[in-house]
Write a protein that holds these residues in place. Structure first.
Motif, short mmCIF file in Angstrom:
data_model
loop_
_atom_site.label_atom_id
_atom_site.label_comp_id
_atom_site.label_asym_id
_atom_site.label_seq_id
_atom_site.Cartn_x
_atom_site.Cartn_y
_atom_site.Cartn_z
N TRP A 64 -7.92 -1.14 -4.96
CA TRP A 64 -7.24 -2.43 -5.00
C TRP A 64 -8.30 -3.51 -5.18
O TRP A 64 -9.38 -3.40 -4.61
CB TRP A 64 -6.49 -2.71 -3.70
CG TRP A 64 -5.17 -2.02 -3.61
CD1 TRP A 64 -4.87 -0.93 -2.85
CD2 TRP A 64 -3.97 -2.38 -4.30
NE1 TRP A 64 -3.56 -0.58 -3.03
CE2 TRP A 64 -2.99 -1.46 -3.92
CE3 TRP A 64 -3.64 -3.37 -5.21
CZ2 TRP A 64 -1.68 -1.51 -4.40
CZ3 TRP A 64 -2.34 -3.43 -5.69
CH2 TRP A 64 -1.38 -2.51 -5.28
N GLU A 65 -7.97 -4.55 -5.92
CA GLU A 65 -8.86 -5.70 -6.07
C GLU A 65 -8.04 -6.97 -5.90
O GLU A 65 -6.86 -7.02 -6.25
CB GLU A 65 -9.52 -5.69 -7.45
CG GLU A 65 -10.55 -6.79 -7.61
CD GLU A 65 -11.34 -6.68 -8.91
OE1 GLU A 65 -11.55 -7.74 -9.53
OE2 GLU A 65 -11.75 -5.56 -9.28
N LYS A 68 -12.62 -5.74 -2.97
CA LYS A 68 -12.12 -4.43 -3.41
C LYS A 68 -11.85 -3.58 -2.18
O LYS A 68 -12.52 -3.72 -1.15
CB LYS A 68 -13.12 -3.71 -4.30
CG LYS A 68 -13.19 -4.31 -5.70
CD LYS A 68 -14.00 -3.46 -6.63
CE LYS A 68 -14.01 -4.13 -8.00
NZ LYS A 68 -14.74 -3.36 -8.99
N LYS A 69 -10.88 -2.70 -2.34
CA LYS A 69 -10.58 -1.74 -1.28
C LYS A 69 -10.44 -0.37 -1.94
O LYS A 69 -9.55 -0.16 -2.75
CB LYS A 69 -9.28 -2.10 -0.56
CG LYS A 69 -8.96 -1.13 0.57
CD LYS A 69 -7.75 -1.56 1.37
CE LYS A 69 -7.52 -0.63 2.53
NZ LYS A 69 -6.34 -1.02 3.31
N GLN A 70 -11.37 0.50 -1.59
CA GLN A 70 -11.34 1.87 -2.08
C GLN A 70 -10.35 2.64 -1.21
O GLN A 70 -10.46 2.65 0.01
CB GLN A 70 -12.75 2.49 -1.94
CG GLN A 70 -12.89 3.86 -2.48
CD GLN A 70 -12.94 3.88 -3.99
OE1 GLN A 70 -13.57 3.05 -4.60
NE2 GLN A 70 -12.26 4.83 -4.59
N CYS A 82 -7.08 -6.00 6.48
CA CYS A 82 -6.62 -5.11 5.42
C CYS A 82 -7.66 -4.11 4.95
O CYS A 82 -7.34 -3.20 4.19
CB CYS A 82 -6.11 -5.93 4.24
SG CYS A 82 -4.72 -7.00 4.65
N GLY A 83 -8.92 -4.27 5.34
CA GLY A 83 -9.94 -3.29 5.00
C GLY A 83 -10.61 -3.46 3.65
O GLY A 83 -11.23 -2.53 3.14
N PHE A 84 -10.50 -4.65 3.05
CA PHE A 84 -11.20 -4.92 1.80
C PHE A 84 -12.67 -5.20 2.09
O PHE A 84 -13.06 -5.48 3.23
CB PHE A 84 -10.61 -6.16 1.11
CG PHE A 84 -9.32 -5.91 0.37
CD1 PHE A 84 -9.31 -5.76 -1.00
CD2 PHE A 84 -8.11 -5.86 1.05
CE1 PHE A 84 -8.13 -5.57 -1.69
CE2 PHE A 84 -6.92 -5.67 0.37
CZ PHE A 84 -6.93 -5.51 -1.01
N HIS A 85 -13.48 -5.15 1.03
CA HIS A 85 -14.89 -5.50 1.11
C HIS A 85 -15.17 -6.57 0.07
O HIS A 85 -14.69 -6.48 -1.06
CB HIS A 85 -15.79 -4.29 0.82
CG HIS A 85 -15.61 -3.19 1.82
ND1 HIS A 85 -16.26 -3.17 3.03
CD2 HIS A 85 -14.82 -2.10 1.79
CE1 HIS A 85 -15.89 -2.11 3.69
NE2 HIS A 85 -15.01 -1.44 2.98
N GLU A 131 0.83 -1.21 0.00
CA GLU A 131 0.00 0.00 0.00
C GLU A 131 0.86 1.26 0.00
O GLU A 131 0.54 2.23 -0.69
CB GLU A 131 -0.94 0.02 1.20
CG GLU A 131 -2.17 -0.83 1.02
CD GLU A 131 -3.22 -0.58 2.09
OE1 GLU A 131 -2.99 0.20 3.04
OE2 GLU A 131 -4.30 -1.17 1.95
N TYR A 145 -8.23 -10.37 4.56
CA TYR A 145 -8.56 -9.28 3.63
C TYR A 145 -9.62 -8.33 4.18
O TYR A 145 -9.49 -7.11 4.05
CB TYR A 145 -8.98 -9.83 2.26
CG TYR A 145 -7.81 -10.42 1.51
CD1 TYR A 145 -6.69 -9.65 1.22
CD2 TYR A 145 -7.81 -11.74 1.10
CE1 TYR A 145 -5.61 -10.17 0.54
CE2 TYR A 145 -6.73 -12.29 0.42
CZ TYR A 145 -5.63 -11.49 0.15
OH TYR A 145 -4.55 -12.01 -0.51
#
Length: 170
Positions: free
Chosen positions: A114-115, A166-168, A133-136, A105, A129
């Motif tokens: 990020w995907e 995905k992580k915006q 790491c904060g992905f959805h 990052e 994740y």
């Protein structure tokens, strides 16, 4: 723990390939039992390593190569993809994967999105994740919602499907 994330060089690829295949294989076999099938075929590793915009990294902990990652960077859109991330089997749960991700990052701080994806059965990865790491989770790839980019002979998900994350970024 002395940690470094360094760009991989060609001489690192055999160790990377061996360790990542071992990690994916054993992760699969921990759930489904032994199989003769190769869970992460060599051609999939090379597809990631040779993709346009790809960058490969090795994680060195106390002088030992124990993990790595391959990202694919789109310099124009900054919608980037984490293709592969692993920690050597038997050395997980010590925070190395999280350190790898944090370094990536920082290296790609211009990233907008990020995907990545992981198999449904990999609860440890899903936790990593989403919760670390904060992905959805944004999509569930399965027989009713297939991904045209996944071959019919793909077995790495144990037939149970894959989560897309995905992580915006801010």
């Amino acid at each position: 723990m002395d940690f470094e994330l360094l760009p991989m060089v060609d001489s690192d690829i055999p160790q990377f390939k061996k360790d990542i295949q071992d990690a994916f294989q054993k992760g699969f076999e921990d759930i489904y039992g032994e199989t003769e099938e190769i869970i992460l075929p060599e051609q999939d590793i090379y597809r990631s390593l040779n993709a346009k915009g790809s960058a490969a990294y090795k994680a060195i902990v106390d002088g030992e190569f124990i993990g790595g990652a391959v990202v694919v960077i789109d310099e124009v859109t900054q919608h980037n993809h984490l293709d592969l991330l692993y920690v050597k089997y038997g050395t997980q749960t010590k925070g190395v994967g999280f350190k790898i991700w944090n370094c990536i990052e920082k290296l790609y701080s211009e990233t907008k999105v990020w995907e990545t994806c992981t198999p449904y059965f990999e609860k440890r990865n899903i936790h990593f994740y989403i919760n670390k790491c904060g992905f959805h989770a944004v999509e569930f790839i399965n027989e009713k919602n297939p991904d045209i980019n996944i071959s019919d002979d793909f077995i790495g998900d144990g037939g149970e499907g894959m989560f897309v994350f995905k992580k915006q970024m801010q």
